[in-house]
Design an enzyme around this catalytic site. Structure first.
Site, PDB file in Angstrom:
ATOM      1  N   TYR A 114      -1.701   1.330  -7.353  1.00 39.38           N
ATOM      2  CA  TYR A 114       0.164   1.888  -7.237  1.00 39.38           C
ATOM      3  C   TYR A 114       0.782   0.348  -7.826  1.00 39.38           C
ATOM      4  CZ  TYR A 114      -1.899   5.781  -5.117  1.00 39.38           C
ATOM      5  OH  TYR A 114      -2.133   6.864  -4.237  1.00 39.38           O
ATOM      6  N   GLU A 115       2.594   1.044  -7.908  1.00 39.49           N
ATOM      7  CA  GLU A 115       3.582   0.097  -9.012  1.00 39.49           C
ATOM      8  C   GLU A 115       3.575  -0.925  -7.778  1.00 39.49           C
ATOM      9  OE1 GLU A 115       7.254   2.414  -9.627  1.00 39.49           O
ATOM     10  OE2 GLU A 115       5.545   3.106 -10.657  1.00 39.49           O
ATOM     11  N   CYS A 116       3.968  -1.196  -6.559  1.00 38.32           N
ATOM     12  CA  CYS A 116       4.569  -1.065  -5.119  1.00 38.32           C
ATOM     13  C   CYS A 116       3.347  -2.654  -4.933  1.00 38.32           C
ATOM     14  CB  CYS A 116       4.998  -0.438  -4.441  1.00 38.32           C
ATOM     15  SG  CYS A 116       3.656   0.366  -3.146  1.00 38.32           S
TER      16      CYS A 116
END
Length: 264
Positions: free
Chosen positions: A50-52
């Protein structure tokens, strides 16, 4: 299965794109739902970035509401940051496929999540990029997911390029310095599955059973000649339908905005 809702078809079709054991980069919203459906079915060992910076390698107890939702971090092997995810993982090519939601997308896979109309005087102001710019720029094996079933979701050219697809034509990405061999490859919609052709842009590879070429042409107005033979998507299995409805019940509980006519 005539009782399968077009939106369920869309998610089943999206879930089929995930492969067991592969490392994928999954963007916000419907890609997250489709990945969870795939885990229930054929891809229990799917690895999701995920981008986080969360790396999820198993079915978590609850569906996440965003890439920053710590529900995805339960038992996660890695919780880093956005720079790690977007550049050490995505930019360095350590993921094999990338999934990005595309509410407005044109024939060459350029995605708009910024404005409808003129940038300075927009008709509609959209949420913006998040990590979508990096996913369009750097993602390998890029799959776009769009829930639109009307022509307004698929213009010839988007008003604003938030996430770059193949821009205005062959070779432009390379001329501008984007990594070679990347850019959107597949577009999934409630009408069917489209694949990218360097001359024509996105063209249907297989339509949902019951969808005619005329309906596809009315939605994707850039389509020109009807192909001599057009495939149909395989009918969903009972297992696919059951898994999709299970995850949609979770999505409803998590306050995802679902189609109004979707059965409870």
């Amino acid at each position: 299965m005539s009782t399968v809702h077009p939106f369920e078809w869309f998610l089943i079709n999206a879930a089929r794109e995930f492969r067991d054991g592969e490392v994928t980069f999954v963007g916000f919203h419907w890609p997250m739902v489709a990945a969870r459906i795939a885990r229930h079915l054929h891809a229990p060992d799917l690895v999701v970035v995920y981008e986080c910076g969360i790396v999820e390698d198993r079915l978590t107890p609850q569906l996440s509401t965003s890439p920053s939702d710590l529900r995805a971090a339960v038992g996660a092997p890695m919780c880093a940051g956005s720079m790690d995810a977007l550049y050490s993982w995505l930019g360095r090519g350590r993921v094999t496929r990338t999934f990005l939601e595309a509410p407005i997308v044109d024939r060459r896979g350029n995605v708009n999540t910024t404005v409808v109309g003129d940038y300075d005087r927009p008709t509609v102001r959209l949420p913006g990029s998040g990590g979508g710019t990096e996913l369009g720029s750097l993602g390998r094996g890029l799959v776009l997911l769009s829930t639109g079933d009307r022509a307004r979701a698929y213009p010839e050219r988007v008003d604003y390029v938030t996430s770059p697809g193949h821009l205005s034509g062959p070779g432009e990405r390379e001329r501008l310095g984007y990594p070679a061999g990347r850019g959107p490859e597949v577009l999934l919609t409630p009408l069917g599955r489209l694949t990218f052709d360097s001359r024509e842009g996105f063209v249907p590879a297989a339509l949902r059973p019951g969808v005619s070429w005329q309906e596809a042409r009315a939605c994707f107005r850039w389509l020109r000649e009807e192909p001599g033979e057009l495939s149909e998507l395989p009918e969903p299995t009972a297992e696919e339908v059951a898994a999709t409805r299970h995850v949609l019940r979770e999505a409803r509980e998590m306050r995802y905005r679902l189609p109004a006519d979707l059965p409870a």
